[in-house]
Design a protein around this motif. Structure first.
Motif, PDB file in Angstrom:
ATOM      1  N   LYS A  76       7.121  -7.867  -7.855  1.00  0.00           N
ATOM      2  CA  LYS A  76       7.318  -6.443  -8.047  1.00  0.00           C
ATOM      3  C   LYS A  76       7.506  -5.801  -6.682  1.00  0.00           C
ATOM      4  CE  LYS A  76       4.383  -6.536 -12.135  1.00  0.00           C
ATOM      5  NZ  LYS A  76       3.108  -6.134 -12.739  1.00  0.00           N
ATOM      6  N   VAL A  77       8.608  -5.097  -6.529  1.00  0.00           N
ATOM      7  CA  VAL A  77       8.924  -4.487  -5.250  1.00  0.00           C
ATOM      8  C   VAL A  77       8.844  -2.978  -5.392  1.00  0.00           C
ATOM      9  CG1 VAL A  77      10.641  -4.268  -3.426  1.00  0.00           C
ATOM     10  CG2 VAL A  77      10.442  -6.409  -4.690  1.00  0.00           C
ATOM     11  N   VAL A  78       8.154  -2.341  -4.465  1.00  0.00           N
ATOM     12  CA  VAL A  78       7.974  -0.895  -4.490  1.00  0.00           C
ATOM     13  C   VAL A  78       8.594  -0.288  -3.253  1.00  0.00           C
ATOM     14  CG1 VAL A  78       6.271   0.967  -4.389  1.00  0.00           C
ATOM     15  CG2 VAL A  78       5.857  -1.000  -5.836  1.00  0.00           C
ATOM     16  N   GLY A  79       9.322   0.788  -3.424  1.00  0.00           N
ATOM     17  CA  GLY A  79       9.880   1.537  -2.302  1.00  0.00           C
ATOM     18  C   GLY A  79       9.198   2.890  -2.206  1.00  0.00           C
ATOM     19  N   ILE A  80       8.752   3.265  -1.016  1.00  0.00           N
ATOM     20  CA  ILE A  80       8.079   4.546  -0.809  1.00  0.00           C
ATOM     21  C   ILE A  80       8.874   5.381   0.184  1.00  0.00           C
ATOM     22  CG2 ILE A  80       5.998   5.682   0.060  1.00  0.00           C
ATOM     23  CD1 ILE A  80       4.385   3.334  -0.895  1.00  0.00           C
ATOM     24  N   ASP A  81       9.285   6.562  -0.219  1.00  0.00           N
ATOM     25  CA  ASP A  81       9.962   7.505   0.668  1.00  0.00           C
ATOM     26  C   ASP A  81       8.945   8.559   1.077  1.00  0.00           C
ATOM     27  OD1 ASP A  81      11.525   9.275   2.015  1.00  0.00           O
ATOM     28  OD2 ASP A  81      12.673   9.956   0.281  1.00  0.00           O
ATOM     29  N   LEU A  82       8.451   8.457   2.292  1.00  0.00           N
ATOM     30  CA  LEU A  82       7.490   9.427   2.813  1.00  0.00           C
ATOM     31  C   LEU A  82       8.276  10.556   3.457  1.00  0.00           C
ATOM     32  CD1 LEU A  82       4.490  10.069   3.271  1.00  0.00           C
ATOM     33  CD2 LEU A  82       4.638   8.817   5.418  1.00  0.00           C
ATOM     34  N   GLY A  83       8.509  11.616   2.691  1.00  0.00           N
ATOM     35  CA  GLY A  83       9.375  12.695   3.141  1.00  0.00           C
ATOM     36  C   GLY A  83       8.659  13.789   3.903  1.00  0.00           C
TER      37      GLY A  83
ATOM     38  N   ALA B 199       1.249   3.904  -6.967  1.00  0.00           N
ATOM     39  CA  ALA B 199       2.097   2.746  -7.230  1.00  0.00           C
ATOM     40  C   ALA B 199       1.272   1.575  -7.752  1.00  0.00           C
ATOM     41  CB  ALA B 199       2.836   2.334  -5.954  1.00  0.00           C
ATOM     42  N   SER B 200       0.056   1.416  -7.218  1.00  0.00           N
ATOM     43  CA  SER B 200      -0.815   0.320  -7.648  1.00  0.00           C
ATOM     44  C   SER B 200      -1.191   0.460  -9.116  1.00  0.00           C
ATOM     45  CB  SER B 200      -2.088   0.292  -6.796  1.00  0.00           C
ATOM     46  OG  SER B 200      -1.789   0.070  -5.443  1.00  0.00           O
ATOM     47  N   LYS B 201      -1.465   1.689  -9.538  1.00  0.00           N
ATOM     48  CA  LYS B 201      -1.802   1.916 -10.946  1.00  0.00           C
ATOM     49  C   LYS B 201      -0.608   1.591 -11.835  1.00  0.00           C
ATOM     50  CE  LYS B 201      -5.121   5.509  -9.735  1.00  0.00           C
ATOM     51  NZ  LYS B 201      -5.404   6.953  -9.696  1.00  0.00           N
ATOM     52  N   PHE B 202       0.574   1.909 -11.328  1.00  0.00           N
ATOM     53  CA  PHE B 202       1.783   1.619 -12.107  1.00  0.00           C
ATOM     54  C   PHE B 202       2.000   0.118 -12.227  1.00  0.00           C
ATOM     55  CE2 PHE B 202       6.340   0.614 -12.072  1.00  0.00           C
ATOM     56  CZ  PHE B 202       6.758   1.265 -13.222  1.00  0.00           C
ATOM     57  N   LEU B 203       1.813  -0.591 -11.120  1.00  0.00           N
ATOM     58  CA  LEU B 203       2.056  -2.035 -11.120  1.00  0.00           C
ATOM     59  C   LEU B 203       0.916  -2.816 -11.751  1.00  0.00           C
ATOM     60  CD1 LEU B 203       3.472  -2.464  -7.517  1.00  0.00           C
ATOM     61  CD2 LEU B 203       4.747  -2.477  -9.641  1.00  0.00           C
ATOM     62  N   ASN B 204      -0.301  -2.266 -11.645  1.00  0.00           N
ATOM     63  CA  ASN B 204      -1.494  -2.954 -12.126  1.00  0.00           C
ATOM     64  C   ASN B 204      -1.604  -4.339 -11.499  1.00  0.00           C
ATOM     65  OD1 ASN B 204      -3.868  -3.221 -13.583  1.00  0.00           O
ATOM     66  ND2 ASN B 204      -2.851  -4.118 -15.347  1.00  0.00           N
ATOM     67  N   ASP B 205      -1.326  -4.401 -10.206  1.00  0.00           N
ATOM     68  CA  ASP B 205      -1.343  -5.687  -9.505  1.00  0.00           C
ATOM     69  C   ASP B 205      -1.683  -5.439  -8.049  1.00  0.00           C
ATOM     70  OD1 ASP B 205      -1.015  -8.123  -8.402  1.00  0.00           O
ATOM     71  OD2 ASP B 205       1.131  -8.290  -8.790  1.00  0.00           O
ATOM     72  N   LYS B 206      -2.944  -5.623  -7.679  1.00  0.00           N
ATOM     73  CA  LYS B 206      -3.369  -5.348  -6.312  1.00  0.00           C
ATOM     74  C   LYS B 206      -3.445  -6.602  -5.446  1.00  0.00           C
ATOM     75  CE  LYS B 206      -5.917  -1.125  -7.329  1.00  0.00           C
ATOM     76  NZ  LYS B 206      -7.164  -0.382  -7.163  1.00  0.00           N
ATOM     77  N   GLU B 207      -3.084  -7.753  -6.019  1.00  0.00           N
ATOM     78  CA  GLU B 207      -3.237  -9.003  -5.268  1.00  0.00           C
ATOM     79  C   GLU B 207      -1.982  -9.390  -4.505  1.00  0.00           C
ATOM     80  OE1 GLU B 207      -6.419 -11.757  -7.461  1.00  0.00           O
ATOM     81  OE2 GLU B 207      -4.563 -11.528  -8.545  1.00  0.00           O
ATOM     82  N   ASN B 208      -0.835  -9.022  -5.037  1.00  0.00           N
ATOM     83  CA  ASN B 208       0.401  -9.515  -4.425  1.00  0.00           C
ATOM     84  C   ASN B 208       1.446  -8.413  -4.443  1.00  0.00           C
ATOM     85  OD1 ASN B 208       2.213 -11.193  -3.279  1.00  0.00           O
ATOM     86  ND2 ASN B 208       2.761 -12.208  -5.158  1.00  0.00           N
ATOM     87  N   ARG B 209       1.215  -7.366  -3.630  1.00  0.00           N
ATOM     88  CA  ARG B 209       2.105  -6.217  -3.622  1.00  0.00           C
ATOM     89  C   ARG B 209       3.019  -6.261  -2.410  1.00  0.00           C
ATOM     90  NH1 ARG B 209      -2.227  -1.464  -4.133  1.00  0.00           N
ATOM     91  NH2 ARG B 209      -2.884  -2.535  -2.264  1.00  0.00           N
ATOM     92  N   LYS B 210       4.177  -5.630  -2.554  1.00  0.00           N
ATOM     93  CA  LYS B 210       5.091  -5.466  -1.435  1.00  0.00           C
ATOM     94  C   LYS B 210       5.445  -3.991  -1.352  1.00  0.00           C
ATOM     95  CE  LYS B 210       7.244  -9.962  -2.088  1.00  0.00           C
ATOM     96  NZ  LYS B 210       8.479 -10.693  -2.301  1.00  0.00           N
ATOM     97  N   HIS B 211       5.421  -3.453  -0.160  1.00  0.00           N
ATOM     98  CA  HIS B 211       5.733  -2.040   0.018  1.00  0.00           C
ATOM     99  C   HIS B 211       6.879  -1.885   1.004  1.00  0.00           C
ATOM    100  CE1 HIS B 211       2.121  -1.238  -2.145  1.00  0.00           C
ATOM    101  NE2 HIS B 211       1.413  -1.881  -1.254  1.00  0.00           N
ATOM    102  N   ALA B 212       7.888  -1.175   0.598  1.00  0.00           N
ATOM    103  CA  ALA B 212       8.979  -0.862   1.509  1.00  0.00           C
ATOM    104  C   ALA B 212       8.806   0.589   1.924  1.00  0.00           C
ATOM    105  CB  ALA B 212      10.321  -1.048   0.797  1.00  0.00           C
ATOM    106  N   LEU B 213       8.498   0.829   3.178  1.00  0.00           N
ATOM    107  CA  LEU B 213       8.144   2.162   3.645  1.00  0.00           C
ATOM    108  C   LEU B 213       9.272   2.760   4.457  1.00  0.00           C
ATOM    109  CD1 LEU B 213       6.156   4.452   4.164  1.00  0.00           C
ATOM    110  CD2 LEU B 213       5.240   3.145   6.066  1.00  0.00           C
ATOM    111  N   ASN B 214       9.718   3.951   4.085  1.00  0.00           N
ATOM    112  CA  ASN B 214      10.758   4.662   4.815  1.00  0.00           C
ATOM    113  C   ASN B 214      10.121   5.898   5.424  1.00  0.00           C
ATOM    114  OD1 ASN B 214      12.870   6.171   5.726  1.00  0.00           O
ATOM    115  ND2 ASN B 214      13.993   6.210   3.794  1.00  0.00           N
ATOM    116  N   LEU B 215       9.904   5.888   6.742  1.00  0.00           N
ATOM    117  CA  LEU B 215       9.208   6.994   7.385  1.00  0.00           C
ATOM    118  C   LEU B 215      10.121   8.163   7.725  1.00  0.00           C
ATOM    119  CD1 LEU B 215       6.744   5.188   9.799  1.00  0.00           C
ATOM    120  CD2 LEU B 215       6.172   6.602   7.854  1.00  0.00           C
ATOM    121  N   HIS B 216      11.382   7.882   8.110  1.00  0.00           N
ATOM    122  CA  HIS B 216      12.158   9.008   8.601  1.00  0.00           C
ATOM    123  C   HIS B 216      13.663   8.883   8.417  1.00  0.00           C
ATOM    124  CE1 HIS B 216      11.734   6.145  12.014  1.00  0.00           C
ATOM    125  NE2 HIS B 216      13.021   6.380  12.137  1.00  0.00           N
ATOM    126  N   TYR B 217      14.139   7.938   7.598  1.00  0.00           N
ATOM    127  CA  TYR B 217      15.569   7.816   7.458  1.00  0.00           C
ATOM    128  C   TYR B 217      16.123   8.969   6.617  1.00  0.00           C
ATOM    129  CZ  TYR B 217      14.825   3.051   9.085  1.00  0.00           C
ATOM    130  OH  TYR B 217      14.468   1.960   9.808  1.00  0.00           O
TER     131      TYR B 217
END
Length: 463
Positions: free
Chosen positions: A70-77, A194-212
């Motif tokens: 499960k891959v999660v993308g986070i846009d920190l705007g 995102a963790s609640k949505f995935l219901n998987d705290k053992e093997n998560r991946k986060h793609a973080l976009n700070l300023h693009y």
């Protein structure tokens, strides 16, 4: 869409994998077991035959590969943030704990010292302006000498530390924060949602976009790769809001002689109204702005009642609109992407291999623990030895080393499956299989059921 519940046995053991949903047909396998996997040289396929209530049919599935990624993308705007996840090969916006698709990038501290993040922080900003932090991303990595104009646009106090860096003062708890600390608190909420949505705290991946602000992307094999980035890292949605705020405040000062920008609570109300007007103008040609009791004088309360058209809004923001994605900048980014294409491909391969290796280690250790004493000691020792070699390869960071270690581990896991198959009382059809998440070695003909690659199963549709 109909979905099902299935009980599938793997590696010749009694435990199984099950998934359930609203409509519950049930696969009940006759005493044979199946093992799902993928072969390095050719695919190991598992086939099923089942019976419905009205007819008896044979269904062949082709190769089955179980992937639990499960891959999660986070846009920190600057103004708002969002979380997306890949579902069925398509990105889907993940709603937050409040049920909204976006989360305001706002953090506040109450007089009691409680921390508020997101919409709940934004709602109380009018009555707690000096302890409510928004648009902090524009202060990240900046010196105080660089943010003179930005510091005048916020309701909280921006100060200089002993090294000339920007600090945000919070009177409620008597502490100064770096802008990065405030952004980290927003990010923590996004990750929790995102963790609640995935219901998987053992093997998560986060793609973080700070300023693009915008980027050239290559899309392939379900992977979005950032090839080049550009843009004004200090440009956010609230820059557009500020143009409306300045327009409203300027008009009010001209008519009433009062500067609302010096009144923190009035400024907060103007900011919220400006954002609302901007959003409404996305679908309307004009919007009404009503701010009763915006301030008061000796003559009584003062109000704002006006109309903002889309044309006027575009006029106010014309320079901001002109500065986004010019053609020469696009050409520069494409050229930059081509220049570093080979290097980027190698980096992506390294990251993918590392992720795969981590998954193989976790799944193999979990499998050994679940099988327990069913695994013969000599076989277990060999698997554990290759497992340690893979861990060492991961620590060493060599991409090829990790690939070689995974292949070697997989061969031992195949032998583990074979040893279980050969045990007295083992179910026919259970054969060697690869380490979960990895590619396998040569398959064995013993993995086939008595009907070739077809296994009998009874299917019952229970409604």
């Amino acid at each position: 869409m109909a979905s099902s519940a299935a009980q599938i046995h793997g590696l010749g053991v009694g435990g199984g994998i099950s998934s359930t949903s609203s409509r519950k047909p049930t696969f009940s396998f006759a005493p044979r077991s199946v093992f799902f996997g993928q072969n390095l040289r050719r695919t190991t396929a598992t086939f099923l035959k089942h019976t419905s209530n009205t007819s008896r049919r044979r269904y062949s599935t082709g190769a089955v590969r179980i992937v639990n990624e499960k891959v999660v993308g986070i846009d920190l705007g600057t103004t708002n943030s969002a979380v997306a996840a890949m579902e069925g090969g398509k990105p889907t916006i993940v709603t937050n704990a409040e049920g909204q698709r976006t989360t305001p990038s706002v953090v506040a501290y109450t007089k009691n010292g409680d921390r508020l993040v997101g919409q709940i922080a934004k709602r109380q900003a009018v009555v707690n302006p000096e302890n409510t932090f928004f648009s902090v991303k524009r202060f990240i990595g900046r010196k105080m000498s660089e943010v003179d104009e930005e510091s005048k646009q916020v309701s909280y106090k921006v100060v200089r530390d002993e090294n000339g860096n920007v600090k945000l003062e919070c009177p409620a708890i008597g502490k100064q924060f770096a802008a990065e600390e405030i952004s980290a608190q927003v990010l923590r909420k996004l990750v929790d949602d995102a963790s609640k949505f995935l219901n998987d705290k053992e093997n998560r991946k986060h793609a973080l976009n700070l300023h693009y602000i915008y980027a050239v992307l290559e899309v392939g094999d379900g992977v979005f790769e950032v090839l080049s980035t550009s843009g004004d890292t200090h440009l956010g949605g609230d820059d557009f809001d500020k143009r409306v705020v300045d327009w409203l405040a300027g008009s009010f000062k001209r008519d009433e002689g009062i500067d609302l920008l010096k009144d923190k609570q009035a400024l907060q109300r103007l900011t919220e109204t400006a954002e609302k007007a901007k959003m409404e103008l996305s679908s309307l040609t004009q919007t009404n702005i009503s701010l009763p009791f915006i301030t008061a004088t000796a003559d009584g309360p003062k109000h704002i009642e006006t109309t903002l058209t889309r044309a006027k809004f575009e006029e106010l923001c014309s320079d901001l609109l002109d500065s986004t994605l010019p053609s020469d900048e696009v050409e520069r980014m494409v050229s930059e992407a081509d220049k570093f294409a080979k290097e980027d491909k190698e980096k992506r391969d390294a990251i993918d291999t590392k992720n795969q290796a981590d998954s193989v280690v976790y799944q193999t250790e979990k499998q050994l623990k679940e099988l327990g004493e069913k695994v013969p000691a000599p076989v277990k020792e060999k698997v554990e030895a290759k497992l340690q070699e893979l861990k060492d390869a991961i620590a060493g960071g060599s991409t090829q080393g990790m690939k070689d270690a995974m292949a070697a581990l997989n061969q031992e896991v195949m032998q583990l499956g074979q040893s279980l198959y050969n045990q007295p009382g083992a179910a026919p059809g259970a054969g060697p299989g690869p380490a979960p998440g990895s590619e396998a070695g040569p398959s064995d003909s013993s993995s086939k059921g008595p009907d070739g690659d077809v296994i009998d199963a009874d299917f019952t549709d229970s409604k």
